[in-house]
Write a protein that holds these residues in place. Structure first.
Motif, PDB file in Angstrom:
ATOM      1  N   LEU A 258       0.836  -1.204   0.000  1.00  0.00           N
ATOM      2  CA  LEU A 258       0.000   0.000   0.000  1.00  0.00           C
ATOM      3  C   LEU A 258       0.876   1.262   0.000  1.00  0.00           C
ATOM      4  CD1 LEU A 258      -2.694   1.482   0.187  1.00  0.00           C
ATOM      5  CD2 LEU A 258      -2.682   1.110   2.660  1.00  0.00           C
ATOM      6  N   LEU A 259       1.896   1.282   0.855  1.00  0.00           N
ATOM      7  CA  LEU A 259       2.761   2.468   0.940  1.00  0.00           C
ATOM      8  C   LEU A 259       3.477   2.713  -0.395  1.00  0.00           C
ATOM      9  CD1 LEU A 259       4.226   1.882   4.522  1.00  0.00           C
ATOM     10  CD2 LEU A 259       2.692   3.755   3.833  1.00  0.00           C
ATOM     11  N   ASP A 260       3.954   1.630  -1.017  1.00  0.00           N
ATOM     12  CA  ASP A 260       4.650   1.771  -2.307  1.00  0.00           C
ATOM     13  C   ASP A 260       3.702   2.268  -3.394  1.00  0.00           C
ATOM     14  OD1 ASP A 260       6.964   0.941  -1.117  1.00  0.00           O
ATOM     15  OD2 ASP A 260       6.979  -1.073  -2.011  1.00  0.00           O
ATOM     16  N   GLU A 261       2.502   1.707  -3.379  1.00  0.00           N
ATOM     17  CA  GLU A 261       1.499   2.092  -4.381  1.00  0.00           C
ATOM     18  C   GLU A 261       1.120   3.575  -4.240  1.00  0.00           C
ATOM     19  OE1 GLU A 261      -3.155   1.056  -4.547  1.00  0.00           O
ATOM     20  OE2 GLU A 261      -1.877  -0.667  -4.103  1.00  0.00           O
ATOM     21  N   LEU A 262       0.914   4.007  -2.991  1.00  0.00           N
ATOM     22  CA  LEU A 262       0.558   5.413  -2.760  1.00  0.00           C
ATOM     23  C   LEU A 262       1.701   6.334  -3.184  1.00  0.00           C
ATOM     24  CD1 LEU A 262      -1.129   5.156   0.778  1.00  0.00           C
ATOM     25  CD2 LEU A 262      -2.292   5.703  -1.388  1.00  0.00           C
ATOM     26  N   LEU A 263       2.914   5.950  -2.828  1.00  0.00           N
ATOM     27  CA  LEU A 263       4.081   6.789  -3.143  1.00  0.00           C
ATOM     28  C   LEU A 263       4.264   6.902  -4.652  1.00  0.00           C
ATOM     29  CD1 LEU A 263       6.406   8.267  -1.552  1.00  0.00           C
ATOM     30  CD2 LEU A 263       7.836   6.311  -2.140  1.00  0.00           C
ATOM     31  N   ASP A 264       4.112   5.780  -5.313  1.00  0.00           N
ATOM     32  CA  ASP A 264       4.313   5.754  -6.760  1.00  0.00           C
ATOM     33  C   ASP A 264       3.284   6.633  -7.483  1.00  0.00           C
ATOM     34  OD1 ASP A 264       5.520   4.649  -9.184  1.00  0.00           O
ATOM     35  OD2 ASP A 264       3.535   3.744  -9.451  1.00  0.00           O
ATOM     36  N   ALA A 265       2.033   6.545  -7.022  1.00  0.00           N
ATOM     37  CA  ALA A 265       0.986   7.352  -7.662  1.00  0.00           C
ATOM     38  C   ALA A 265       1.148   8.837  -7.312  1.00  0.00           C
ATOM     39  CB  ALA A 265      -0.388   6.846  -7.233  1.00  0.00           C
ATOM     40  N   ALA A 266       1.648   9.090  -6.087  1.00  0.00           N
ATOM     41  CA  ALA A 266       1.705  10.477  -5.589  1.00  0.00           C
ATOM     42  C   ALA A 266       2.756  11.318  -6.303  1.00  0.00           C
ATOM     43  CB  ALA A 266       1.988  10.471  -4.083  1.00  0.00           C
ATOM     44  N   CYS A 267       3.937  10.719  -6.511  1.00  0.00           N
ATOM     45  CA  CYS A 267       5.087  11.526  -6.940  1.00  0.00           C
ATOM     46  C   CYS A 267       5.208  11.554  -8.461  1.00  0.00           C
ATOM     47  CB  CYS A 267       6.353  11.002  -6.281  1.00  0.00           C
ATOM     48  SG  CYS A 267       6.264  11.053  -4.489  1.00  0.00           S
ATOM     49  N   ARG A 268       4.201  12.077  -9.085  1.00  0.00           N
ATOM     50  CA  ARG A 268       4.174  12.160 -10.551  1.00  0.00           C
ATOM     51  C   ARG A 268       3.736  13.539 -10.988  1.00  0.00           C
ATOM     52  NH1 ARG A 268       3.434   7.118 -13.356  1.00  0.00           N
ATOM     53  NH2 ARG A 268       3.639   5.424 -11.863  1.00  0.00           N
ATOM     54  N   PRO A 269       4.129  13.915 -12.202  1.00  0.00           N
ATOM     55  CA  PRO A 269       3.618  15.173 -12.756  1.00  0.00           C
ATOM     56  C   PRO A 269       2.094  15.124 -12.820  1.00  0.00           C
ATOM     57  CG  PRO A 269       5.305  14.201 -14.194  1.00  0.00           C
ATOM     58  CD  PRO A 269       4.988  13.194 -13.131  1.00  0.00           C
ATOM     59  N   PRO A 270       1.369  16.199 -12.693  1.00  0.00           N
ATOM     60  CA  PRO A 270       1.869  17.571 -12.577  1.00  0.00           C
ATOM     61  C   PRO A 270       2.167  18.001 -11.153  1.00  0.00           C
ATOM     62  CG  PRO A 270      -0.504  17.598 -12.670  1.00  0.00           C
ATOM     63  CD  PRO A 270      -0.105  16.147 -12.701  1.00  0.00           C
ATOM     64  N   ARG A 271       2.284  17.047 -10.237  1.00  0.00           N
ATOM     65  CA  ARG A 271       2.438  17.397  -8.818  1.00  0.00           C
ATOM     66  C   ARG A 271       3.892  17.565  -8.413  1.00  0.00           C
ATOM     67  NH1 ARG A 271      -1.599  13.700  -9.325  1.00  0.00           N
ATOM     68  NH2 ARG A 271      -0.240  11.891  -9.086  1.00  0.00           N
ATOM     69  N   THR A 272       4.819  17.519  -9.366  1.00  0.00           N
ATOM     70  CA  THR A 272       6.240  17.555  -9.022  1.00  0.00           C
ATOM     71  C   THR A 272       6.932  18.781  -9.620  1.00  0.00           C
ATOM     72  OG1 THR A 272       6.687  16.156 -10.935  1.00  0.00           O
ATOM     73  CG2 THR A 272       6.484  15.043  -8.808  1.00  0.00           C
TER      74      THR A 272
END
Ligand code: OGA
Ligand code: MN
Length: 324
Positions: A258-272
């Motif tokens: 779950l933590l990996d999945e959330l991190l992977d989805a979170a740290c992507r454009p356009p949010r970076t």
């Protein structure tokens, strides 16, 4: 610090996408000087001198932008040690970043992140302990999330930068939370995550006993809400990153997934936003709602950075044992 009165206007330019802004038209050293002047006796004076009001307004603009955008780049500030610390102190008490020793009298207020050893020599070997530590920072994290009361802010400035690479990248965890579907939001609400420095250092350094015994004593695993409310904006935010070890009431494999999945989805454009450093730049970020990571560079080139960390505010009736 010299104090040249400035009539310039603060210019806030939001970055493309949805992460951070760049501010020009303000000298942080000048705003920092006000903090130095704002000793209790000064604060008690009834009337605000006219020449103070304008810089205070500019500080308010900077603070407001920082709350809104999460990370602010200030190009070409060339802050000295004193101004760096003094400006940072306008956001709160500085955090003791020496993990072995809590004596506030003996703490430095800024730390160095550099592939340079104590003798001033370049350390080019990626396997050297110093560079292993820097490589640990190349995984998404929030500074001090492994502390009971984690850091509020960090401010990094560049002294020497490589010709290529070595950017610092940021991701807005409020935007990441907003982008989750309703089912995921419901699934994660109320979950409690265990953050541990021993865990992340073990992952980074690959050693069995990554922490010094004093660090081990000072840094027991801590519990943090997975969804946290960013106080200044009231927005929900994901509190995750490399120090997140496990989730209460969930088996380790499921929690990791779950933590990996959330991190992977979170740290992507356009949010970076990736800050490409020039010597003299300063970047201020909000650890309560942003993750960051360093980007690799060729360790045969020097990269010298200095950082202040602003301690998290304790809840009412509590105190932050890491605040200086
Ligand atoms: C930090 C950090 C990454 C970098 O200063 O907290 O993680 O790019 N830095 O140096
Ligand atoms: Mn960091």
């Amino acid at each position: 610090m010299s104090s040249t009165a400035s009539t310039s206007t603060v210019i806030v330019t939001p970055h493309e996408g949805a992460c951070g802004a760049t501010i020009t038209g303000v000298r942080l050293a000048e705003l920092a000087e006000l903090a130095e002047l704002a000793k209790p006796a000064e604060l008690a004076k009834p009337a605000e001198p006219a020449d103070r009001a304008e810089p205070d307004e500019r500080f308010a603009v900077v603070l407001d932008a920082w709350h809104t955008y999460g990370v602010i780049a200030f190009p070409g500030q060339h802050l000295d040690e004193e101004a760096h610390a003094a400006f940072s102190r306008r956001l709160g008490r500085l955090e003791n970043t020496n993990l072995r020793e809590r004596d506030p009298q003996r703490q430095p207020t800024t730390i160095t992140l550099a592939n340079i050893n104590r003798r001033g020599e370049l350390v080019a070997d990626p396997e050297h302990k110093l560079n292993k530590f820097l490589q640990g920072n190349q995984h998404w994290h929030s500074d001090s999330s492994f502390k009971r009361i984690s850091a509020k802010a960090s401010m990094l400035r560049a002294i020497e930068v490589p010709t290529e690479g070595g950017e610092t990248e940021y991701a807005d965890m409020r935007a990441a939370y907003d982008a989750l579907d309703g089912a995921t939001k419901r699934r994660i609400e109320g979950l409690v995550v265990v953050h541990s420095a021993a865990y992340s250092q073990h992952a980074a350094m690959g050693t069995e006993t990554p922490l010094h015994p004093d660090e081990e004593r000072n840094l027991p695993p801590v519990r943090q809400p997975l969804v946290r409310v960013h106080e200044p904006t009231g927005r929900r935010s994901l509190f995750i990153g490399r120090h997140a070890r496990s989730i209460d009431g969930m088996d380790d494999a499921a929690a990791r997934a779950l933590l990996d999945e959330l991190l992977d989805a979170a740290c992507r454009p356009p949010r970076t936003y990736a800050h490409r450093w020039a010597a003299g730049d300063a970047v201020l970020w909000d650890n309560r709602c942003m993750l960051h990571r360093g980007r690799p560079w060729d360790f045969s080139q020097a990269r010298v950075m200095r950082r202040t960390t602003v301690a998290g505010d304790p809840p009412p009736g509590d105190r932050n044992e890491w605040a200086l």
